[in-house]
Design an enzyme around this catalytic site. Structure first.
Site, short mmCIF file in Angstrom:
data_model
loop_
_atom_site.label_atom_id
_atom_site.label_comp_id
_atom_site.label_asym_id
_atom_site.label_seq_id
_atom_site.Cartn_x
_atom_site.Cartn_y
_atom_site.Cartn_z
N SER A 15 -45.67 137.38 -10.06
CA SER A 15 -45.69 136.92 -11.44
C SER A 15 -46.47 135.62 -11.50
O SER A 15 -46.71 134.98 -10.48
CB SER A 15 -44.24 136.71 -11.91
OG SER A 15 -44.18 136.23 -13.24
N CYS A 16 -46.90 135.24 -12.72
CA CYS A 16 -47.61 133.96 -12.89
C CYS A 16 -47.49 133.58 -14.36
O CYS A 16 -46.47 133.83 -14.98
CB CYS A 16 -49.07 134.07 -12.44
SG CYS A 16 -50.03 135.31 -13.33
N GLY A 17 -48.53 132.99 -14.94
CA GLY A 17 -48.49 132.65 -16.36
C GLY A 17 -48.71 133.83 -17.26
O GLY A 17 -47.95 134.09 -18.19
N GLY A 51 -50.32 137.04 -15.80
CA GLY A 51 -50.73 138.22 -15.02
C GLY A 51 -52.10 138.11 -14.38
O GLY A 51 -52.62 139.10 -13.89
N TRP A 81 -44.99 135.13 -17.17
CA TRP A 81 -44.19 134.13 -17.88
C TRP A 81 -44.46 134.12 -19.38
O TRP A 81 -43.61 133.72 -20.18
CB TRP A 81 -44.43 132.73 -17.29
CG TRP A 81 -43.32 131.81 -17.71
CD1 TRP A 81 -43.37 130.83 -18.65
CD2 TRP A 81 -41.96 131.85 -17.26
NE1 TRP A 81 -42.13 130.24 -18.82
CE2 TRP A 81 -41.25 130.86 -17.96
CE3 TRP A 81 -41.27 132.65 -16.34
CZ2 TRP A 81 -39.88 130.62 -17.76
CZ3 TRP A 81 -39.93 132.41 -16.14
CH2 TRP A 81 -39.25 131.41 -16.84
#
Length: 285
Positions: free
Chosen positions: A240-242, A244, A269
């Site tokens: 996961s990240c901000g 994708g 996120w």
């Protein structure tokens, strides 16, 4: 010198020797945060690697979703890559203007669609330019070729699946954002987002996997970084990240050290941080 693997990562030196190969397809997948004020398509027009085509991450996406650059419908992906002259039998090489930032997202997207022969250019355009390799403003000559798609649905997860994985702890959830964002110490760059991380996630900031010249660290080094962050590599992984994009850098690193049971949380996120009914953790993992 990185070991050249046409399914994960190739060097600038390797790519320059392949520029005249009729079965090489080079894609510029540059993307910037909306707050950057930069236009990757305009920058592409001012100079790119010979033969490259621009892959628009925000347009080759599911525009029906309120979330940014979500995985496109299969038919849309097929038609867009065909328009770029990319198809079956092609070796695809993806780069970006940051080094290794957004290119792995497009590498992952091709893998998701079942195309195996795709690699990221190690160090991207900055390294290419620093070595005085050729740059052009000429558009590529496009020859139509069909691509057969086999969607690998196990490679992408939605908020419900990630919520279950967080509760059951049957996956290793790995967050690629900075430590400050992971711990919830700073505001998110997108308005309306809560700060923090998915409960039971571990933090491997994508920048920790890169050298100073934006090339990727060795498979041995990156594996050690995952282990030091407390990631259980015996479990299947969800990254996961901000939004994708950089989550795919973690997947690229895992592929290189032999871990292949991984998926990407597409909403990341941007979705989780705005979803009112899912829990948030703060502080260290």
């Amino acid at each position: 010198m990185p070991k050249n693997d046409p399914r994960t990562l190739v060097s600038t030196e390797w790519l320059e020797t392949q520029l005249n190969d009729p079965d090489i397809r080079i894609l510029d997948a540059s993307w910037f945060l909306p707050t950057s004020g930069r236009d990757p398509k305009a920058e592409f027009a001012t100079g790119h690697i010979p033969g490259a085509r621009f892959f628009d991450i925000d347009e080759i996406a599911d525009l029906r979703s309120s979330l940014p650059h979500m995985v496109p419908p299969v038919e849309k992906f097929m038609s867009r890559v065909r328009e770029m002259g990319v198809g079956d039998g092609h070796q695809v090489v993806v780069y970006d203007t940051s080094g290794i930032f957004s290119a792995p997202r497009v590498w992952w997207l091709f893998k998701l669609m079942g195309h195996k022969d795709v690699a990221v250019l190690d160090g991207g355009l900055p390294k290419w330019k620093s070595e005085n390799r050729p740059i052009t403003t000429e558009p590529a000559v496009i020859r139509d070729r069909h691509m057969f798609v086999t969607f690998q649905k196990e490679m992408v997860k939605d908020v419900t699946q990630v919520s279950h994985a967080s509760k059951l702890q049957d996956y290793a959830i790995i967050d690629a954002r900075s430590a400050e964002r992971f711990r919830g110490e700073v505001e998110e760059p997108r308005e309306g987002m809560r700060s923090g991380h998915i409960p039971n996630a571990r933090n491997v900031p994508f920048s920790s996997l890169l050298n100073a010249d934006q090339t990727m660290k060795s498979p041995e080094e990156t594996k050690a970084i995952f282990e030091a962050a407390g990631v259980d590599l015996n479990k299947p992984a969800i990254t996961s990240c901000g939004s994708g994009i950089t989550a795919a850098i973690l997947i690229l690193a895992m592929e290189r050290f032999g871990k292949t049971d991984h998926a990407l949380y597409d909403g990341s996120w941007t979705e989780w941080g705005a979803f009112p009914t899912v829990p948030i953790a703060t502080g260290e993992a």
